[in-house]
Write an enzyme that holds these catalytic residues in place. Structure first.
Site, PDB file in Angstrom:
ATOM      1  N   HIS A 189      39.914  40.494  42.067  1.00 42.11           N
ATOM      2  CA  HIS A 189      39.278  40.595  40.956  1.00 42.11           C
ATOM      3  C   HIS A 189      38.071  39.542  40.958  1.00 42.11           C
ATOM      4  CE1 HIS A 189      40.825  36.415  39.922  1.00 42.11           C
ATOM      5  NE2 HIS A 189      41.943  36.742  40.737  1.00 42.11           N
ATOM      6  N   ASP A 241      36.609  38.327  38.155  1.00 42.94           N
ATOM      7  CA  ASP A 241      36.586  37.281  36.827  1.00 42.94           C
ATOM      8  C   ASP A 241      37.001  35.888  37.300  1.00 42.94           C
ATOM      9  OD1 ASP A 241      39.378  38.569  37.128  1.00 42.94           O
ATOM     10  OD2 ASP A 241      39.651  37.825  34.896  1.00 42.94           O
ATOM     11  N   ASP A 252      39.911  32.042  44.392  1.00 44.79           N
ATOM     12  CA  ASP A 252      40.388  32.834  43.623  1.00 44.79           C
ATOM     13  C   ASP A 252      39.470  33.632  42.791  1.00 44.79           C
ATOM     14  OD1 ASP A 252      42.193  34.255  41.776  1.00 44.79           O
ATOM     15  OD2 ASP A 252      42.952  32.540  40.544  1.00 44.79           O
ATOM     16  N   GLU A 280      41.577  40.254  35.379  1.00 50.20           N
ATOM     17  CA  GLU A 280      42.709  39.937  36.046  1.00 50.20           C
ATOM     18  C   GLU A 280      43.233  38.514  35.485  1.00 50.20           C
ATOM     19  OE1 GLU A 280      45.853  38.109  38.524  1.00 50.20           O
ATOM     20  OE2 GLU A 280      43.871  37.143  37.874  1.00 50.20           O
ATOM     21  N   ASP A 316      46.165  43.533  47.607  1.00 52.35           N
ATOM     22  CA  ASP A 316      45.644  42.765  46.593  1.00 52.35           C
ATOM     23  C   ASP A 316      45.811  41.388  46.960  1.00 52.35           C
ATOM     24  OD1 ASP A 316      44.703  42.141  44.056  1.00 52.35           O
ATOM     25  OD2 ASP A 316      46.576  42.278  42.950  1.00 52.35           O
TER      26      ASP A 316
HETATM   27 ZN   LIG Z   1      43.409  35.658  41.144  1.00 47.05          ZN
END
Ligand SMILES: [Zn+2]
Length: 470
Positions: free
Chosen positions: A101, A103, A136, A170, A197
């Protein structure tokens, strides 16, 4: 391992890491740094999200990865999520899905000054790339994008079709991104061979005197459930109070839940997670283990004392909201408590509700299951070929690393894809120390430059290793 014909060549970057593939290290670092500068921030209240940076980010991808864009079909789903279909030569192989992701969570106003570098600066200093999303999960998706671009440019041809999914929501549940992409793929009749993932990192120096890194592949993730406990009572003046008010009755209920948490499960998965480390431990270290976020697995009671190991062992209960009363001399008529449970794969939503009902032991306290409750994920098979290939690739790239399956205690978008495959794996080739855990969603999020290059190298290997028949 399979190598990419004609493209292997030694190249020394200024960071000291020597990738064995001739991708442009400088450019890839530059693109990654730039990606951090787009403030693709997710907020719970959708109407407050500024989608301008999302749009700019998508344009940036198009400009940065021309080979991917001209060799794969791109579809926008849920407005800002991207699904690339990179076709392979063998239609008999089920496709694979690599996802992540773009975002990020917001940086709170009062936290900005606590950062050593601009949170959205993407600055390269002290051997690190700094900023929100470096761990992240922008490093996750950009390492994949770099790998794919490089492979296409080097003339590599996959046998297997790969989908790349870049999700935009996410951090707020993935309902517009991942969920819709999963529904779309299902409607197309796609059955995935595997998906990879975001997930646990390659953990370094987590136990004193053990310098082998531990790479934990998340083969399952916890569920989540918010329970609201409500109690009502006749109000009145505080000069003639009953023995117990709303507050004391609810407090007693909380106390009873706290005194006897749900059962710990020291079995299968969690045992497997730490097994590879045991030969590296001294007897004293095993004893000391319960003071770290890892553990030797001796006594559940000991493990339960540490919040991190406790979370891997059992369904946890976090009391997050308590509301009652509004005026100092008026008896409250209603009180409510919200408890956030994170469900261990051995428990279901029904099990938790039943446990709470028994612990509370008061029919006048109403127990409500709040929205967005979800059961834990299924546990993916570690004997499946894609798991074995992933494990082997980690061992090849991360010298001496031990690899084990683990329970991912956070949540990821992968939970929306269990309809498409049994082989769901959560892993990022990020070298992380104990101290890095607080940087995710926290202050001074950063990644080592050489580790980022290593991630690209890893993805190049992984894609090739997963490309043919497994
Ligand atoms: Zn994450």
């Amino acid at each position: 391992m399979i190598s990419c014909s004609g493209s292997k060549q030694a190249q020394v970057s200024d960071t000291g890491f020597t990738p064995s593939y001739a991708f442009d290290t400088e450019k890839s670092i530059e693109r990654f740094s730039k990606s951090i500068q787009f403030q693709t921030v997710s907020l719970e209240d959708l109407s407050e999200i500024d989608y301008e940076p999302f749009e700019e980010f998508i344009t940036f991808l198009e400009e940065s990865y021309p080979s991917l864009h001209s060799n794969a079909e791109l579809q926008r789903i849920g407005e800002y999520s991207l699904l690339f279909k990179w076709k392979g030569t063998n239609p008999d192989l089920n496709p694979g899905l690599l996802m992540g992701h773009y975002d990020v969570v917001p940086v709170k106003e009062d936290a900005i000054e606590l950062w050593s570098y601009e949170p959205f600066g993407g600055e390269i200093e002290e051997g690190f790339i700094w900023g929100r999303g470096t761990l992240d999960d922008k490093s996750g998706i950009f390492s994949v994008l770099e790998a794919v671009e490089f492979l296409i440019e080097s003339g590599h041809q996959n046998e297997r079709t790969f989908y790349l999914a870049l999700h935009h929501d996410e951090e707020i549940g993935g309902l517009n991104g991942a969920k819709q992409i999963s529904e779309f793929l299902e409607s197309e009749g796609v059955h995935l061979e595997f998906l990879v993932d975001e997930g646990p990192p390659v953990a370094e120096n987590i136990i004193d005197n053990i310098d082998v890194p531990l790479a934990m592949i998340g083969v399952a993730e916890k569920g989540s459930l918010n329970l609201e406990l409500v109690y009502r009572q006749e109000g009145g003046h505080s000069s003639m109070p009953p023995r117990q008010t709303v507050i004391s009755i609810l407090s007693r209920a909380i106390n009873r839940i706290e005194r006897r948490p749900m059962d710990a499960h020291y079995n299968g998965l969690i045992k497997e997670t730490f097994e590879p480390l045991i030969p590296y431990m001294s007897f004293t270290q095993r004893l000391a283990f319960n003071n770290t976020w890892l553990f030797s697995g001796k006594i559940k009671r000991e493990l339960g004392k540490n919040p991190a190991t406790n979370a891997a062992l059992r369904t946890t209960a976090a009391k997050t909201i308590f509301e009652a009363g509004f005026k100092e001399n008026v008896l409250p008529v209603e009180g409510r408590v919200i408890i956030n449970f994170r469900l261990h794969p051995n428990d279901t939503i029904e099990d938790v509700v039943e446990y709470v009902r028994q612990r509370v032991n008061n029919p006048d306290i109403v127990i409500n299951v709040m929205d967005r409750a979800r059961n834990p994920s299924p546990v993916s098979d570690t004997r499946a070929r894609p798991y074995q290939v992933l494990k082997q690739t980690i061992e090849d790239i991360f010298d001496q690393a031990l690899v084990s399956p683990s329970l991912f205690v956070a949540a990821s978008d992968s939970r929306h894809f269990h309809n498409l495959t049994d082989n769901v794996y959560r892993f990022r080739p990020i070298r992380a120390t104990h101290d890095d855990r607080a940087r995710v969603h926290g202050i001074d999020e950063r990644i080592r430059v050489d580790n980022y290059l290593e991630m690209i190298q890893f993805q190049i290997e992984l894609i090739q290793n997963l490309s043919g028949e497994l």
